[in-house]
Design a protein around this motif. Structure first.
Motif, short mmCIF file in Angstrom:
data_model
loop_
_atom_site.label_atom_id
_atom_site.label_comp_id
_atom_site.label_asym_id
_atom_site.label_seq_id
_atom_site.Cartn_x
_atom_site.Cartn_y
_atom_site.Cartn_z
N UNK A 135 0.87 -1.17 0.00
CA UNK A 135 0.00 0.00 0.00
C UNK A 135 0.90 1.22 0.00
N UNK A 136 0.69 2.09 -0.97
CA UNK A 136 1.49 3.31 -1.08
C UNK A 136 0.63 4.49 -0.67
N UNK A 137 1.11 5.22 0.35
CA UNK A 137 0.38 6.39 0.86
C UNK A 137 1.30 7.60 0.75
N UNK A 138 0.90 8.57 -0.07
CA UNK A 138 1.68 9.80 -0.17
C UNK A 138 0.86 10.96 0.38
N UNK A 139 1.47 11.71 1.30
CA UNK A 139 0.77 12.82 1.94
C UNK A 139 1.71 14.01 2.09
N UNK A 140 1.12 15.20 2.08
CA UNK A 140 1.85 16.42 2.45
C UNK A 140 1.55 16.65 3.92
N UNK A 141 2.60 16.71 4.75
CA UNK A 141 2.43 16.90 6.18
C UNK A 141 2.39 18.39 6.50
N UNK A 149 6.50 18.87 4.92
CA UNK A 149 7.19 17.77 4.26
C UNK A 149 6.25 16.94 3.40
N UNK A 150 6.84 16.13 2.53
CA UNK A 150 6.11 15.15 1.74
C UNK A 150 6.53 13.77 2.22
N UNK A 151 5.59 12.96 2.65
CA UNK A 151 5.90 11.63 3.13
C UNK A 151 5.25 10.59 2.21
N UNK A 152 6.07 9.65 1.75
CA UNK A 152 5.56 8.55 0.94
C UNK A 152 5.85 7.26 1.68
N UNK A 153 4.78 6.60 2.13
CA UNK A 153 4.90 5.39 2.94
C UNK A 153 4.54 4.16 2.11
N UNK A 154 5.29 3.09 2.35
CA UNK A 154 5.03 1.79 1.72
C UNK A 154 4.81 0.78 2.84
N UNK A 155 3.68 0.05 2.76
CA UNK A 155 3.31 -0.89 3.82
C UNK A 155 2.84 -2.20 3.18
N UNK A 156 3.20 -3.35 3.77
CA UNK A 156 2.76 -4.63 3.20
C UNK A 156 1.23 -4.72 3.20
N UNK A 157 0.66 -4.99 2.04
CA UNK A 157 -0.79 -5.10 1.94
C UNK A 157 -1.32 -6.23 2.79
#
Length: 254
Positions: A135-141, A149-157
């Motif tokens: 799961x790819x989650x990109x957010x502006x904090x 900041x810009x955070x792009x998180x990768x998490x096991x589905x």
């Protein structure tokens, strides 16, 4: 602003003129007469106010810029810098927790969220096979509504699929969702920091000029069994974010 400084007398014996100019401007910032975001007078106006040369004014502004007190924007002028947000190690905190501790209102603007096949780099970090679904989650904090900041998180589905529920509000703490919606016990993380710059798309999200300096922060978060559950790559504004580390020397070292 110019009126506030008119009549300022320099010539303190033993102190360079440029330093006196810089200190006078800094005192105006500390007193609140100059607030973050305020524009300073032009160089020629500062020369007239302080009765000094342009070289002296430029040296004073260079000093304030090195200290992070001001920022120069090409074509626009010189502005009082916004305050820095300092990350202090080694306690594992989410961005939300960091901002709340500083008395700021945390937030996030979701850019994109969804499943995606992981590439080799992310697969290596999360101990997965390339092509497996993450799961790819990109957010502006945000802090008090300002992009930090810009955070792009990768998490096991396989363990974080609950994040795809449309009822999950990702404008808050992702750690909270990992704990409560996904049932993951977060234990530790390893951060890696290095310098970088932003491209045009990233600059637009952060509201900074293209090629602006940023801290690139790579974080790998582990659960209580020591298994990677999140890999995040963050671009934190270099003009708003700093890092503070407390170092000690062992008694065996000479």
């Amino acid at each position: 602003m110019a009126a506030d400084l008119e009549g300022t007398v320099l010539r303190q014996r033993g102190l360079a003129l440029y330093y006196q100019v810089a200190e006078t401007l800094r005192m105006h910032m500390e007193s609140g007469q100059l607030r973050p975001g305020d524009q300073l007078p032009r160089e020629d106006e500062l020369c007239a106010i302080f009765g000094v040369s342009r070289t002296t004014v430029r040296s004073a502004l260079d000093l304030l810029e090195r200290k992070g007190s001001i920022r120069r924007v090409q074509g626009r002028g010189t502005f009082v810098a916004e305050p820095f947000f300092t990350q202090q190690a080694p306690v594992l905190r989410s961005f939300t927790e960091e901002m709340l501790e500083k008395g700021l209102r945390p937030g996030a603007r979701v850019v994109s969220v969804g499943p995606a096949p992981c590439g080799e780099w992310v697969a290596e970090k999360l101990h997965m096979r390339p092509g497996e679904e993450v799961i790819r989650v990109q957010r502006v904090r945000l802090a008090d509504g300002d992009p930090i900041g810009i955070q792009t998180a990768y998490l096991p589905n396989s363990v974080c699929s609950a994040l795809l529920n449309p009822n999950v509000d990702l404008s808050g703490s992702l750690y909270r969702h990992l704990t409560h919606e996904c049932g993951i016990a977060l234990h530790s993380a390893r951060d890696t920091y290095y310098a970088g710059t932003v491209d045009e798309a990233e600059a637009e999200l952060l509201q900074v000029p293209p090629r602006s300096s940023v801290f690139v922060v790579e974080r790998l978060t582990l659960n209580s069994q020591g298994k990677p559950v999140e890999y995040v790559r963050s671009l934190m504004r270099g003009d708003r974010y700093s890092i503070s580390l407390e170092l000690t020397r062992s008694s065996q070292q000479q």
